[in-house]
Design an enzyme around this catalytic site. Structure first.
Site, PDB file in Angstrom:
ATOM      1  CG  ASP A 333      -1.964   1.022   1.250  1.00  0.00           C
ATOM      2  OD1 ASP A 333      -2.777   1.027   0.309  1.00  0.00           O
ATOM      3  OD2 ASP A 333      -1.992   1.847   2.184  1.00  0.00           O
ATOM      4  CD  GLU A 362      -2.103   2.206  -3.558  1.00  0.00           C
ATOM      5  OE1 GLU A 362      -3.212   2.720  -3.769  1.00  0.00           O
ATOM      6  OE2 GLU A 362      -1.475   2.401  -2.496  1.00  0.00           O
ATOM      7  CG  ASP A 429      -8.159   2.803  -3.268  1.00  0.00           C
ATOM      8  OD1 ASP A 429      -8.685   3.173  -2.203  1.00  0.00           O
ATOM      9  OD2 ASP A 429      -7.003   2.359  -3.350  1.00  0.00           O
TER      10      ASP A 429
END
Lengths: 576, 576
Positions: A333, A362, A429
């Protein structure tokens, strides 16, 4: 010749080792500018007119402004000195580090006795430096699960005040529905039936929120979801069905209730954990923020991943879930905001625990700096996401632009990073694919078909396959629809068939990819994927009208329908 | 606008952290193509029309085809999202990862809720990732010593059959003269008088040859030169005089008589050291070579720096000489052929032993891949070597080309790597400067003056300062001339004065560098170096005729001679 358009950088995505023997060398030129581009190369310790080799390069990608040439070469002693030769009409220009020269290859400088000076160099192909993502990733079909919303398998764990799990449930920023790990175990058969080979879990570690990105304890399953034994059981049962498990590492920041942060809130500069974070003054304050956070969210303090204790804790976390629990990879992340040095150590720990573990960053923007083989295997491929959505779903670009953008991505990274890329169309997201498509299932299917037949591993966001919709967070986080009367069976069948097609044919996972038609203003694209065994030609029309497309060099070929039994030959330039 | 000429790559030499607060952002455009270039930037988590900043960029380098713009920025939260704005006449074009757009800044893609999509990003300035060469290197004046040829201070160590140490001695590939460490100790006063602040020793570890690049024992001083105690004494005595010591690490390959290699020669595949090298079959053979070597030299077997035992041995070597003996840095021989992974671990070991140690790679070609802050502090700056020689000494290029090549080097790396670069004009690997200049001392002095007033640390090859000559190896390795009647005292005085000038004025070490005149076809160059305190203007004419040069914006300025007492004002566009 437009020399300003010519670009190459040694030891970059323009010159890298693809495997222990092979270098890929690329060079950029102006679109349509050159008649012929080749590479003149040899061993730097034996580089003479007699010993050099000239290898033709081919155009492997194109965008609006540029042609990108590539050649694959195997230097016998793993040392590689090289220059480029450009030909246009009667003009020949050579290019190396000394610059452009007309007609002949120049060397320059004092040089050493035995070596040419001024050549580009890939000085030695050292095996340990070769970027090598796990082989299985090419073959994988991922499925993203948001644990709180996939299935409630153990009502005894359901949080108080959890809402009813119905097809019309409304997710909020702070409500709960009761998903858990037992729920996933219960649905492994479903995933296997769909054809999934790897689950990507958003975090299931102890945290405060429903999304669990605000970690309290990185070494513990959130009690709402189960415990570490349950996680191990889940991994084992998934493995039995040929399904791998990737976890979500939120190492950029902790949660507000992370005990070391609580300690700093309480003891300020006297806390023994003060250096676990980036704090500029005490006591901690929000307005203005006097410590680093994720975004400007005071509840998500940025971890000091340069601190030895923080590193030790997070690296033990990295090891534990791979080695002791058996997970097959980590999605990282906010990977771009953590230091490169941390990720290099992280890679060592993870690959030592399991050399076949997948490390996925990410990153939403150009990620070259993380894809040199020392950090990540691949990144979440948002540039591909955006290109597919803009062309098939949002109708914002034409076929030529679509091709140019996808080709530019191929050039942005070494090939192995693209092969192991994580191609998603939506996630927790973003709005869901069906919602981005304004409910237009045909467009959704085109996008998914492209995703499932493109280079890189596709990922399906839980529930897309049964027609779930939802806007941006929290809308995209509805509880999974298990009520069969509320599921879209047509869509499920489509996904299942397309996944099977990809899995049954190596050409879609590991074969070459090439556009056969992608014209200016066009709604249609045609591309092929092929390996030694098969050649697939996919024709897609996102417009509402019937279209004809013209393909070169197809005369006499016979085509078979993939879904169907018809076959036909190209005759008189037509395939009927 | 020539959009094909526009280039930028995020997180590269075009976008890097210079210190813990400052980013340098660069962009390339066609030469003279733009009226104005600026950068539009903000925090990715708060990026709106109201919050972005627009910063003008300036041209900091130019070559034949391109202008290179730069801006220095300090993002308050260390996160940096950006786009470029190009202006030409009435046209304005923005550029970010989504491409070029006319008139307005575009964002694209699904994006996250709180962040713009499609911007270039330097996602977070993490301190540990900042490339930070030791501060002292900027201030250093290096002196390269080839230990066998500098001074015989202990005749008891002199090898049998050593030849007489005379000014007309003829070095051969395999003869000896008896130089040793005591000799260097004896001459520290000489080096101090010249102004030297760091000695770079080619290897003095136990080896067979006179050049000692064929190591037998990395942890032991060659008995011809002394012992480890003597090395420690040398380092300590040098330090007392303000002189640092850099050693030469030959880690790419060992010597023929390296015991592990001897073991493999003897025991073949049964040797426990077989994996210390890269061997393809047994027994070892030379024709064709069935194991990896330096170049094609069978006596220099390439070490397997991926092997844990080899790594442990070499890393202990790296630590020992820095920590236990007190050396101040390592020059890395054939650094480009050793794996990057090894160098990252090497850096950790060396910087742990002494954070101020200098790590210098021997790389003759573009070295960007080693200068990201994780491997080397700098490289031997052969592109600068070649540019200086081609312009001042060999008369092969004009002033404009000279400027273009030097500017291109500035753009090739982050600024800190250029500031810590090792600028040499000759070495044990090349003919001597005076010989390259065909004995023309005036040209030699111009080259040395430029070297000593340019960005990066200069290195003088032993004896150049007293007029030694010699062709390529072995000619360039004559014994040092200590006979004062055979030394060139004029040259010595020149070097001494120029070194003093550099040392006394920070502008030459750490100031800005800019060409004021470097025209097509010209023999003259004018450049300035300046800091807050001083501005130096250096005018150099390599031709044989008197020249006038025109400089902009000098009206009314008063100049003082550096060597002399005159001062004069620019009047009526003349300085007399």
């Amino acid at each position: 010749m437009l020399l300003e358009a010519v670009y190459h950088q040694p030891k970059s995505q323009y010159a890298y080792a693809y495997d222990n023997e092979t270098l890929h060398i690329r060079v950029r030129t102006g679109r349509g500018d050159m008649d012929r581009v080749s590479i003149v190369w040899g061993d730097k310790y034996h580089f003479t007119e007699d010993t050099v080799t000239t290898t033709d390069m081919y155009i492997f990608a194109q965008d609006e402004l540029f042609d990108y040439y590539q050649a694959e070469v195997k230097p016998p002693f793993r040392r590689f000195a090289y220059a480029f030769r450009f030909e246009k009409g009667s003009r020949t220009v050579f290019w190396n580090e000394t610059g452009f020269t007309e007609g002949k290859l120049a060397s320059g400088g004092v040089g050493m006795l035995w070596s040419p000076s001024g050549m580009f160099e890939f000085p030695f192909l050292n095996e340990t430096d070769v970027a090598r993502p796990p082989e299985w990733v090419k073959d994988a079909v991922f499925y993203q699960i948001f644990p709180e919303r996939f299935e409630n398998g153990d009502p005894s764990l359901t949080p108080e005040g959890a809402e009813a799990w119905t097809p019309d449930a409304v997710p909020q920023r702070d409500n709960f529905f009761g998903g858990d790990l037992q729920g996933v175990i219960n649905r492994l058969d479903y995933l296997q039936d769909l054809g999934i080979t790897c689950i990507y879990f958003t975090p299931f570690f102890e945290a405060y929120s429903n999304h669990k990105y605000d970690t309290i304890d990185y070494l513990k399953v959130d009690p709402q979801f189960g415990d570490n034994e349950k996680a191990k059981e889940l991994v084992e049962k998934a493995h039995e069905k040929g399904i791998r498990v990737m976890l979500d590492a939120v190492f950029n920041h902790s949660g507000y209730y992370f005990p070391p942060f609580q300690d700093v809130l309480k003891h300020g500069k006297y806390s023994r954990f003060r250096d676990w974070f980036h704090i500029r003054s005490y006591p901690l304050a929000n307005d203005p923020l006097n410590y680093d956070t994720f975004g400007f969210v005071p509840e998500m303090p940025k971890l000091n991943t340069e601190h030895p204790e923080v590193k030790a804790y997070l690296l033990e976390t990295a090891r534990y879930w791979i080695e002791d629990i058996g997970a097959d990879g980590w999605r990282l992340d906010v990977a771009n905001e953590v230091d490169h040095r941390f990720w290099r150590e992280f890679r060592d720990v993870v690959k030592t625990a399991n050399p076949d573990a997948y490390i996925l960053g990410e990153i939403w923007h150009n990620s070259l700096a993380w894809l040199g083989g020392d950090q990540f295997d691949a990144v979440m491929n948002y540039p591909v996401t955006n290109s597919i959505l803009d062309f098939f779903v949002k109708d914002e670009i034409d076929a030529e632009n679509f091709m140019g953008r996808l080709d530019a991505i191929q050039v942005s990274y070494p090939k192995q990073a693209n092969e192991a890329a994580f191609n998603l169309l939506d996630s927790h997201d973003t709005p869901r694919l069906l919602t981005i498509a304004d409910g237009n299932k045909k467009r959704m299917k085109l996008a998914a078909l492209f995703q499932l037949t493109f280079t890189g591993a596709p990922c399906i966001y839980y529930g897309d396959e049964v027609g779930m919709d939802g806007g941006a967070d929290p809308g995209c986080r509805k509880p999974m629809i298990w009520d069969e009367t509320a599921q879209d069976h047509d869509l499920f069948g489509f996904y299942k068939d397309m996944i099977a097609l990809r899995k049954e044919n190596r050409a879609f996972r590991d074969g070459s990819f090439q556009f056969l038609s992608a014209e200016k203003g066009a709604d249609t694209v045609v591309y092929e994927r092929s390996d030694e065994k098969n050649r697939f030609v996919i024709l897609m029309n996102k417009g509402s009208r019937r279209q004809k497309v013209r393909l070169a060099d197809e005369a006499g070929r016979t085509y078979e329908e993939v879904f169907g039994s018809r076959s036909a030959e190209v005759k008189n330039r037509r395939l009927d």
